[in-house]
Design a protein around this motif. Structure first.
Motif, PDB file in Angstrom:
ATOM      1  N   GLU A   1       8.505 -35.407 -20.936  1.00 49.36           N
ATOM      2  CA  GLU A   1       9.518 -34.344 -20.891  1.00 49.36           C
ATOM      3  C   GLU A   1      10.915 -34.931 -21.071  1.00 49.36           C
ATOM      4  O   GLU A   1      11.775 -34.336 -21.738  1.00 49.36           O
ATOM      5  CB  GLU A   1       9.439 -33.600 -19.555  1.00 49.36           C
ATOM      6  N   LEU A   2      11.141 -36.099 -20.474  1.00 41.68           N
ATOM      7  CA  LEU A   2      12.462 -36.726 -20.546  1.00 41.68           C
ATOM      8  C   LEU A   2      12.700 -37.408 -21.893  1.00 41.68           C
ATOM      9  O   LEU A   2      13.800 -37.354 -22.444  1.00 41.68           O
ATOM     10  CB  LEU A   2      12.608 -37.759 -19.423  1.00 41.68           C
ATOM     11  N   TYR A   3      11.655 -38.070 -22.434  1.00 43.89           N
ATOM     12  CA  TYR A   3      11.848 -38.945 -23.594  1.00 43.89           C
ATOM     13  C   TYR A   3      10.994 -38.582 -24.804  1.00 43.89           C
ATOM     14  O   TYR A   3      11.114 -39.219 -25.855  1.00 43.89           O
ATOM     15  CB  TYR A   3      11.582 -40.398 -23.203  1.00 43.89           C
TER      16      TYR A   3
ATOM     17  N   THR B   1      19.046 -35.410 -14.256  1.00 43.25           N
ATOM     18  CA  THR B   1      18.677 -34.713 -15.485  1.00 43.25           C
ATOM     19  C   THR B   1      17.663 -33.612 -15.199  1.00 43.25           C
ATOM     20  O   THR B   1      17.732 -32.511 -15.756  1.00 43.25           O
ATOM     21  CB  THR B   1      18.112 -35.712 -16.515  1.00 43.25           C
ATOM     22  N   SER B   2      16.699 -33.899 -14.308  1.00 42.24           N
ATOM     23  CA  SER B   2      15.663 -32.925 -13.979  1.00 42.24           C
ATOM     24  C   SER B   2      16.159 -31.837 -13.045  1.00 42.24           C
ATOM     25  O   SER B   2      15.704 -30.692 -13.116  1.00 42.24           O
ATOM     26  CB  SER B   2      14.459 -33.634 -13.346  1.00 42.24           C
TER      27      SER B   2
ATOM     28  N   GLY C   1      20.321 -36.482 -19.530  1.00 40.96           N
ATOM     29  CA  GLY C   1      19.540 -36.913 -20.679  1.00 40.96           C
ATOM     30  C   GLY C   1      19.786 -38.378 -21.000  1.00 40.96           C
ATOM     31  O   GLY C   1      20.140 -39.184 -20.132  1.00 40.96           O
ATOM     32  N   GLU C   2      19.623 -38.729 -22.262  1.00 41.90           N
ATOM     33  CA  GLU C   2      19.770 -40.128 -22.673  1.00 41.90           C
ATOM     34  C   GLU C   2      21.244 -40.461 -22.889  1.00 41.90           C
ATOM     35  O   GLU C   2      21.950 -39.794 -23.660  1.00 41.90           O
ATOM     36  CB  GLU C   2      18.951 -40.391 -23.930  1.00 41.90           C
TER      37      GLU C   2
ATOM     38  N   ASP D   1       6.354 -36.829 -16.244  1.00 44.89           N
ATOM     39  CA  ASP D   1       7.686 -36.361 -16.637  1.00 44.89           C
ATOM     40  C   ASP D   1       8.304 -37.202 -17.749  1.00 44.89           C
ATOM     41  O   ASP D   1       9.328 -36.830 -18.318  1.00 44.89           O
ATOM     42  CB  ASP D   1       8.627 -36.306 -15.426  1.00 44.89           C
TER      43      ASP D   1
ATOM     44  N   PRO E   1      17.321 -39.986 -14.336  1.00 41.88           N
ATOM     45  CA  PRO E   1      16.167 -39.074 -14.359  1.00 41.88           C
ATOM     46  C   PRO E   1      16.250 -37.907 -13.384  1.00 41.88           C
ATOM     47  O   PRO E   1      15.980 -36.770 -13.774  1.00 41.88           O
ATOM     48  CB  PRO E   1      14.993 -40.001 -14.014  1.00 41.88           C
TER      49      PRO E   1
END
Length: 536
Positions: free
Chosen positions: A195-197, A112-113, A127-128, A192, A109
């Motif tokens: 935003e991430l998922y 990625t951010s 990301g994933e 967040d 996380p």
């Protein structure tokens, strides 16, 4: 460069250390139960399953064992990932790995951010992982010595791998995590996760979850499993499909597990769902309450909580046998001098013992952060962490110009922490929870687990029952719950154990906040804000 995709490549996977002063790192409770850390590193176990299975893997969790030079000497490549509080330790590990000549892969996380903070890593896999690890491996096969791999695509959870649970020692942890879904349908401004998922929850199939439970069972794990989903009921339709199969599997295997998870408070609108959760022995649920003030909820777009009387909702969850742990936030824009009192009353009246009260933190790439940037209120350097001031939501926060005086917010924060973690108030909440909880415990511990639990009970009784501050409260509460609601005793003892951690942790938070107040006072509020902008 070596051919990294060859058979026998040695991959060191590192979970970097969380501070022992963090809210969630309840080391005292771990020691009582015989564990070393609350939860196993599920994300990295999943990464191990996504990497080439002809590799040799060694997982080192710094929370349960030291990371030594010989680990790097063994490795051909090092992989690590983590969240914002782990940022300093991850950057330090990158330096150590390079000192020993190991290339480093970083993801998770926080990278990625904020990938720019991890430029020293050789490979940034953002990301994933299900989407970007194949891109990394494709490049690695071509001989690439560095790269950044990202994609806007979302992982298909219906083909997700089974994590490499075989890489950990179950006795090191209180619980083991399993992930059913990613994403949340709601649109909270400060969050967040969406935003991430994304806002469309994606779930594994029921068969996948059963396969993971079976694998854990075959490896010998028994006891606590935590569904780590950010909102377990985000896709209610699919949840109602998987729970009956978990029940069927549990019955066939004589209930080897009990469960916990995180959910939005609208779970209380669906009593059929809560009964299904009770039927498979869900015992704990973390609920993001944030604030009891509907006007604040409207501003931050947490509409699922509006018009939900908190005490009534929590009581309903208790009636289905689940202890409620609550998340609260101080520092919203339209708070008043009444906010702290309302929050204290909400926590006390609902009997929520594990109340995580954090200061508002504008996380990278959230709607809140973007709004604060537009308004010229965000301290741009605030997500670069140094020292003990940024361990979790309770020590970091307010990384922006507040709408009411910062000193007022900080003083209210101390007021809340002092009140809710006052021994008398905390034990009142233990009593409330113990008397209102209606568990139907189905998990069947082995004889050795029973002995371990009895040993833990004796340790809690010694520490809490013979403490100057909690001795009388402990025994009085225990007897009260035992006489009026015996089924609530186990939860009451567990909460008493948690207070051993919270008593120390709250003192640390109060002292740290007092230092923050001194800093603001020494500058003056306007000058303090200007100094924070100057650091950007």
């Amino acid at each position: 460069m070596k051919n990294m995709l060859r058979k026998g490549t040695k991959c060191l996977i590192v979970q970097s250390k969380f501070s022992s002063l963090s809210f969630w790192n309840y080391i005292d409770v771990c020691e009582i139960t015989g564990a070393k850390y609350p939860a196993a590193p599920l994300g990295l176990l999943t990464v191990a399953a996504l990497l080439p299975q002809q590799w040799e893997f060694k997982l080192v969790d710094e929370n349960v064992e030291p990371l030594l030079p010989e680990h790097f000497e063994w490795a051909d490549i090092v992989c690590l990932g983590g969240m914002l509080p782990q940022q300093p330790s991850m950057i330090s590990i990158i330096e150590k790995a390079h000192y020993h000549g190991c290339p480093v892969v970083v993801g998770g996380p926080d990278p990625t951010s904020q990938p720019e903070l991890y430029n020293s890593a050789d490979y940034l896999v953002l990301g994933e992982g299900e989407v970007t690890i194949p891109l990394f491996l494709e490049d690695l096969e071509k001989g690439a010595t560095s790269g950044m791999y990202k994609s806007e695509d979302r992982a298909d959870m219906t083909i997700a791998v089974v994590p490499r649970f075989d890489l950990i020692r179950f006795q090191d942890y209180i619980m083991v995590g399993v992930q059913y879904s990613r994403g949340c349908p709601f649109n909270c401004e400060f969050c967040d996760i969406i935003e991430l998922y994304g806002r469309k929850p994606r779930t594994k199939t029921s068969e996948q979850i059963i396969k993971e439970l079976q694998y854990l069972y075959e490896l010998g794990h028994r006891g606590h499993i935590d569904f780590v989903d950010d909102n377990f009921i985000g896709n209610k339709k699919n949840v109602k499909r998987v729970l009956p199969l978990i029940k069927e599997w549990s019955e066939e295997h004589k209930y080897p597990y009990y469960f916990s998870t995180e959910s939005s408070i609208n779970m209380t609108d669906d009593e059929e769902l809560m009964q299904m959760m009770k039927d498979v022995d869900f015992r704990y649920v973390f609920v993001g309450i944030e604030t009891p003030d509907d006007e604040i909820l409207k501003l931050t777009n947490k509409r699922q909580n509006i018009n939900k009387p908190i005490t009534e909702a929590v009581d309903k969850i208790y009636s289905y046998g689940m202890v409620v742990n609550g998340g609260f936030i101080l520092g919203f824009d339209n708070e008043t001098d009444q906010t702290a009192g309302k929050m204290i009353d909400c926590i006390q009246d609902s009997g929520i013992c594990v109340a995580m009260v954090g200061k508002m933190y504008a996380l990278p790439n959230t709607q809140l952060t973007r709004r604060l940037q537009r308004e010229g209120r965000l301290f741009e350097s605030s997500s670069t962490l140094e020292g003990n001031a940024h361990l979790d939501q309770m020590t970091s926060g307010l990384n922006f110009v507040t709408t009411r005086p910062r000193l007022e917010v900080l003083e209210d924060y101390i007021k809340i922490i002092k009140n809710i973690y006052d021994p008398k108030n905390f034990y009142e909440r233990i009593k409330y929870t113990g008397l209102h909880l209606k568990p139907s415990n189905k998990y069947r511990p082995s004889f050795s687990k029973i002995l371990k639990s009895l040993n833990a009970f004796s340790k809690v009784s010694m520490k809490a029952g013979f403490s100057k501050t909690t001795g009388g409260l402990y025994w009085k509460t225990l007897v009260n719950v035992l006489l009026k609601n015996p089924k609530g005793v186990e939860a009451a003892v567990n909460m008493a154990a948690m207070f051993i951690h919270f008593e120390k942790q709250s003192e640390f938070i109060i002292d740290l906040t007092k230092e923050e107040i001194k800093s603001v006072m020494s500058f003056g509020e306007n000058e303090f804000n200007e100094s924070m902008f100057a650091e950007a």
